[in-house]
Enzyme design. Structure first.
Site, PDB file in Angstrom:
ATOM      1  N   ARG A 193      10.839  77.016  32.917  1.00  0.00           N
ATOM      2  CA  ARG A 193       9.817  76.886  31.883  1.00  0.00           C
ATOM      3  C   ARG A 193       8.443  76.646  32.498  1.00  0.00           C
ATOM      4  O   ARG A 193       8.306  76.013  33.531  1.00  0.00           O
ATOM      5  CB  ARG A 193      10.136  75.701  30.962  1.00  0.00           C
ATOM      6  N   ARG A 204      13.431  63.398  27.605  1.00  0.00           N
ATOM      7  CA  ARG A 204      14.111  62.594  28.619  1.00  0.00           C
ATOM      8  C   ARG A 204      14.753  61.381  27.961  1.00  0.00           C
ATOM      9  O   ARG A 204      14.291  60.921  26.917  1.00  0.00           O
ATOM     10  CB  ARG A 204      13.121  62.095  29.693  1.00  0.00           C
ATOM     11  N   LYS A 260      21.174  67.320  34.794  1.00  0.00           N
ATOM     12  CA  LYS A 260      20.988  68.735  34.486  1.00  0.00           C
ATOM     13  C   LYS A 260      22.011  69.600  35.215  1.00  0.00           C
ATOM     14  O   LYS A 260      22.182  69.498  36.427  1.00  0.00           O
ATOM     15  CB  LYS A 260      19.575  69.168  34.855  1.00  0.00           C
TER      16      LYS A 260
END
Length: 321
Positions: free
Chosen positions: A118, A318, A183
């Site tokens: 991104r 987050r 992640k």
């Protein structure tokens, strides 16, 4: 690709995880031992761990299965499949060919020289350690109908990974997959099209398979890999085929029911549902409790002002410790 032919030939030999002498490698490929040594340095720069032992030769730290078009197509239907071992970016390859590919076309790579996430961020792409996949999709309903597409693609990948044994994989709004709060994969959807016309979408995914922990400084956040989430690990061509099938099926369903048809399913996979989180929007930080998504794919955040929807490409989510 021509400049990589010799290096790829060396990797195919070394993929068995056994030792091969420099002389034997050179004889098999038709180059000198000095040339073998030169190519090995580039292979290491691609992210492969090569061991060299006097008297034994070279071997990879771990053997692995190379991606193979025929093996993947034996396991799933795909309108067009391109496996390109070394590429700048699978997404850019597809974007450059919009209008020339059928819906559902896929590009896979072993190594990306210019992978991106991104907002143009670098996407770490070591050779053979991860899975880099981009799919082209056309939405005749237009650009507006693509709202929330990264969310449903995330669901498709999470469901597929759970089906192959990674039972704890979850999704994180708007475009990541998580395992144990770290992640595991990222999704990048890039689009072209004018108002009133069909939307042309390139959906890119980078999935960490066995990436070494030495690479964390580039990733920029805690991450995991599929080897930790899934035991035993699926063979890479089997995994690629399953992901292509899962994404295709989900995108076809998305055309029928839209984002609203996935809201309840999202709650079942949402990594941060009913947990304290913070939204990072440039210099601004907003804290609250994540309450899932709405039918438009916006994140619902409960704050002192009530439940507020957030939607946009410049927001990062987050956990809030």
């Amino acid at each position: 690709m021509k400049e990589h032919v010799t290096k790829l030939a060396l990797i195919r030999i070394l993929a068995d995880g056994q030792f091969h002498s420099g002389e034997a490698l050179g004889q098999q490929i038709g180059i000198s031992r000095a040339a073998v040594s030169k190519h090995m340095k580039v292979i290491q720069e691609w992210g492969l761990e090569v061991h060299r032992v006097q008297g034994k030769g070279y071997r990879l730290a771990a053997g692995f299965d190379l991606l193979d078009e025929a093996q993947i197509l034996d396991q799933t239907d795909c309108s067009s499949l391109s496996v390109i071992p070394v590429i700048d970016s699978t997404n850019q390859y597809m974007l450059d060919r919009i209008g020339q590919m059928p819906k559902g076309a896929v590009c896979l790579a072993e190594y990306q020289q210019a992978g991106r996430g991104r907002r143009g961020r670098q996407w770490l792409s070591p050779f053979g350690s991860n899975l880099y996949l981009s799919m082209y999709w056309r939405l005749d309903a237009g650009v507006a109908a693509a709202m929330g597409l990264s969310l449903v693609v995330g669901l498709a990948i999470a469901k597929t990974l759970r089906q192959i044994g990674a039972a704890e994989v979850k999704v994180k709004w708007p475009n990541d997959l998580y395992f144990q709060d770290k992640k595991l994969a990222g999704i990048l959807v890039e689009m072209s099209g004018k108002a009133g016309d069909a939307a042309h979408l390139v959906i890119g995914m980078g999935l960490n398979l066995t990436m070494a922990t030495t690479d964390t400084k580039v990733v920029g956040q805690p991450w995991s890999n599929l080897a930790e989430a899934c035991d035993p690990m699926p063979e890479r061509n089997q995994l690629a085929a399953a992901l292509i099938a899962g994404m295709t099926e989900t995108l076809q369903r998305y055309e029928e029911v839209g984002m609203a048809g996935f809201v309840d399913e999202w709650d079942q996979y949402d990594n941060f549902l009913n947990r304290p989180v913070k939204l990072l929007m440039g210099e601004k930080v907003v804290r609250g409790i994540a309450r899932g998504i709405n039918p438009q794919g916006a994140l619902l955040l409960e704050t002192e002002q009530g439940i507020v929807p957030y939607l946009g490409g410049e927001i990062s989510l987050r956990k809030d410790d």
